[in-house]
Design a protein around this motif. Structure first.
Motif, PDB file in Angstrom:
ATOM      1  N   ILE A 247       0.829  -1.206   0.000  1.00 16.44           N
ATOM      2  CA  ILE A 247       0.000   0.000   0.000  1.00 16.44           C
ATOM      3  C   ILE A 247       0.869   1.264   0.000  1.00 16.44           C
ATOM      4  O   ILE A 247       0.591   2.230  -0.724  1.00 16.44           O
ATOM      5  CB  ILE A 247      -0.958  -0.002   1.218  1.00 16.44           C
ATOM      6  N   VAL A 248       1.939   1.262   0.782  1.00 18.76           N
ATOM      7  CA  VAL A 248       2.825   2.435   0.846  1.00 18.76           C
ATOM      8  C   VAL A 248       3.496   2.688  -0.504  1.00 18.76           C
ATOM      9  O   VAL A 248       3.495   3.814  -1.018  1.00 18.76           O
ATOM     10  CB  VAL A 248       3.887   2.252   1.953  1.00 18.76           C
ATOM     11  N   ASP A 249       4.054   1.625  -1.093  1.00 17.58           N
ATOM     12  CA  ASP A 249       4.763   1.785  -2.369  1.00 17.58           C
ATOM     13  C   ASP A 249       3.814   1.965  -3.545  1.00 17.58           C
ATOM     14  O   ASP A 249       4.074   2.751  -4.456  1.00 17.58           O
ATOM     15  CB  ASP A 249       5.657   0.565  -2.634  1.00 17.58           C
ATOM     16  N   GLY A 250       2.700   1.226  -3.510  1.00 18.66           N
ATOM     17  CA  GLY A 250       1.787   1.250  -4.644  1.00 18.66           C
ATOM     18  C   GLY A 250       0.894   2.468  -4.696  1.00 18.66           C
ATOM     19  O   GLY A 250       0.515   2.925  -5.780  1.00 18.66           O
ATOM     20  N   PRO A 360       5.867 -15.597   0.765  1.00 18.83           N
ATOM     21  CA  PRO A 360       6.257 -14.183   0.858  1.00 18.83           C
ATOM     22  C   PRO A 360       7.645 -13.865   0.319  1.00 18.83           C
ATOM     23  O   PRO A 360       7.809 -12.866  -0.387  1.00 18.83           O
ATOM     24  CB  PRO A 360       6.146 -13.903   2.372  1.00 18.83           C
ATOM     25  N   PRO A 361       8.696 -14.690   0.590  1.00 19.60           N
ATOM     26  CA  PRO A 361      10.001 -14.386  -0.024  1.00 19.60           C
ATOM     27  C   PRO A 361       9.950 -14.435  -1.554  1.00 19.60           C
ATOM     28  O   PRO A 361      10.581 -13.613  -2.220  1.00 19.60           O
ATOM     29  CB  PRO A 361      10.915 -15.493   0.529  1.00 19.60           C
ATOM     30  N   VAL A 362       9.193 -15.409  -2.092  1.00 19.81           N
ATOM     31  CA  VAL A 362       9.048 -15.501  -3.552  1.00 19.81           C
ATOM     32  C   VAL A 362       8.399 -14.225  -4.088  1.00 19.81           C
ATOM     33  O   VAL A 362       8.803 -13.680  -5.127  1.00 19.81           O
ATOM     34  CB  VAL A 362       8.203 -16.736  -3.938  1.00 19.81           C
ATOM     35  N   GLU A 368      10.675  -7.337  -6.754  1.00 25.77           N
ATOM     36  CA  GLU A 368      11.895  -6.592  -7.043  1.00 25.77           C
ATOM     37  C   GLU A 368      11.970  -6.215  -8.527  1.00 25.77           C
ATOM     38  O   GLU A 368      12.510  -5.180  -8.893  1.00 25.77           O
ATOM     39  CB  GLU A 368      13.115  -7.446  -6.662  1.00 25.77           C
ATOM     40  N   SER A 369      11.380  -7.082  -9.378  1.00 28.34           N
ATOM     41  CA  SER A 369      11.437  -6.868 -10.823  1.00 28.34           C
ATOM     42  C   SER A 369      10.234  -6.104 -11.368  1.00 28.34           C
ATOM     43  O   SER A 369      10.390  -5.235 -12.233  1.00 28.34           O
ATOM     44  CB  SER A 369      11.540  -8.219 -11.549  1.00 28.34           C
ATOM     45  N   ARG A 374       2.086  -5.541  -8.837  1.00 32.79           N
ATOM     46  CA  ARG A 374       1.989  -6.505  -9.936  1.00 32.79           C
ATOM     47  C   ARG A 374       2.382  -7.910  -9.473  1.00 32.79           C
ATOM     48  O   ARG A 374       1.885  -8.909 -10.017  1.00 32.79           O
ATOM     49  CB  ARG A 374       2.866  -6.063 -11.109  1.00 32.79           C
ATOM     50  N   ALA A 375       3.244  -8.000  -8.489  1.00 32.85           N
ATOM     51  CA  ALA A 375       3.643  -9.310  -7.967  1.00 32.85           C
ATOM     52  C   ALA A 375       2.450 -10.052  -7.360  1.00 32.85           C
ATOM     53  O   ALA A 375       2.430 -11.283  -7.310  1.00 32.85           O
ATOM     54  CB  ALA A 375       4.742  -9.148  -6.916  1.00 32.85           C
ATOM     55  N   LEU A 376       1.443  -9.297  -6.910  1.00 35.04           N
ATOM     56  CA  LEU A 376       0.247  -9.915  -6.324  1.00 35.04           C
ATOM     57  C   LEU A 376      -0.543 -10.745  -7.341  1.00 35.04           C
ATOM     58  O   LEU A 376      -1.427 -11.513  -6.959  1.00 35.04           O
ATOM     59  CB  LEU A 376      -0.669  -8.844  -5.724  1.00 35.04           C
TER      60      LEU A 376
END
Length: 401
Positions: A247-250, A360-362, A368-369, A374-376
């Motif tokens: 939420i903070v970054d997005g 979560p690590p995955v 990161e990319s 979008r990772a969600l």
């Protein structure tokens, strides 16, 4: 008179299991609340702290994998009480290693012991939960998992109060252990001995061999239920680890706003689990699982492609409600057959915890990319697969819905 006595004993058993679910949540939140203090005392970097915390994951997986064999030989109550005792010892080691010994290896070892105790206790209390469901003929496991969430909240609040009062880590965790020990001493008498134990004394349920218990990992129904739990636990675990940052970054909001969004998710999930029993008894597992998957899918879509924080909040609530049911309903389905109940609940629990630990690590690597929002999409895919497999959780012998 005898019947009313049995009803009273079952009622006390049910209440005891609510508390047994709340206590591990209380213990875990107590440890988590002191991680900043322990990190500072050790002078550990973020990466070093990550490896220290990994000790809990190692212990948990070992406990989860071995729990079914322990329960088959000793029964759920014995393993549950033993798990709480072992995790209490681990918590004491963590407190001493983090503040007196100032030794990262000692904290890692303490967390491994703590995780092992929690792992065996987790399977045992879910086995007890499915047994209470059969005894009462009611859906209770979502409510038991809600009690875990309540315990987590109380542990977090108590941890915050201890920090504000200037209480040392050792004293704080010693008090937590005292609460756990006193509670277990009182509660264990309300739980019948031998739940999940396979001794051959019951002519209706022949005991499973160790090979048969391992073979449940190949059963089609158990594997598919495990995939359902894997997908839905991924939805829960990804929010637990990443939602504030997402939420903070997005949406470019403050950290406090991100924390509020996470609190909203937890509240929605807890409310969903508290009401889950009523919904399951009225609608059945398959309908509830499909509805929860649709809710999580809708919530994730809104969060990923929402245009504003206000819109994303709606998605977070739907995501939280959707994530509430997969894990407990899957465990309930795994416990349908009394023969081998510990092995199947253990297998499905392990699938869920793998999602919590590995997922979560995955997500972080992918984020990161392409960015965390979008990772969600990976979580969205997992939930969709879980929703499509919901039919597999129907009670054994029940016609297709």
């Amino acid at each position: 008179m005898n019947n009313s006595l049995n009803i009273h004993k079952i009622h006390l058993w049910k209440i005891a299991i609510y508390f047994f679910f709340a206590l591990p949540g209380f213990a875990i939140a107590s440890w988590v609340s002191r991680t900043p203090t322990i990190r500072d005392a050790l002078g550990a970097t973020t990466a070093q702290m990550g490896w220290i915390i990994f000790g809990m994951a190692v212990g948990s997986i070992v406990g989860l994998l071995g729990a079914s064999h322990l329960i088959a030989h000793k029964g759920g109550r014995f393993v549950m009480v033993t798990g709480m005792a072992v995790s209490s010892v681990g918590l004491v080691i963590v407190g001493m290693g983090g503040t007196w010994l100032i030794n990262g290896v000692a904290v890692f070892a303490g967390l491994a012991v703590f995780g092992f105790g929690n792992g065996i206790c987790d399977v045992a209390m879910n086995v007890e939960g499915t047994a209470v469901e059969r005894a009462t003929r009611k859906s209770l496991l979502t409510g038991f998992h809600a009690a875990f969430s309540v315990g987590t909240l109380l542990g977090a609040l108590a941890g915050a109060a201890a920090i504000k009062a200037g209480m040392s880590v050792v004293v704080h965790l010693a008090l937590v252990v005292a609460v756990i020990v006193v509670s277990v001493i009182y509660l264990y008498r309300l739980v019948p001995a031998g739940t999940g134990k396979e001794t051959g004394e019951n002519s209706n349920v022949s005991p499973m061999t160790a090979r048969e218990r391992m073979a449940v990992w190949k059963e089609r129904r158990t594997v598919l239920i495990g995939i359902i739990v894997l997908g839905m636990a991924f939805a829960e675990g990804s929010a637990n680890d990443w939602l504030p940052l997402v939420i903070v970054d997005g949406y470019k909001v403050t950290p406090a706003t991100g924390s509020f969004a996470f609190g909203l998710f937890v509240a929605a999930m807890t409310i969903g689990r508290a009401a889950g029993g009523i919904l399951l008894d009225r609608l059945g597992r398959v309908v509830v699982l499909r509805a929860s998957a649709l809710s999580a899918i809708a919530g994730l879509l809104i969060v990923i492609w929402g245009q504003s924080y206000a819109v994303a909040i709606v998605g977070i609530v739907l995501w939280g409600l959707g994530a509430a049911f997969g894990f407990p309903v899957g465990l309930s389905a795994a416990g349908d057959d009394p023969r081998g109940v510990a092995a199947r609940v253990g297998a499905v629990s392990t699938a869920g915890y793998l999602a919590f630990l590995v997922g979560p690590p995955v997500l972080g690597i992918i984020g990161e990319s392409v960015g965390l929002l979008r990772a969600l999409i990976v979580v969205l895919i997992g939930v969709t697969i879980a929703g499509l497999l919901s039919q597999e959780a129907k009670p054994i012998g029940e016609p297709n819905q």
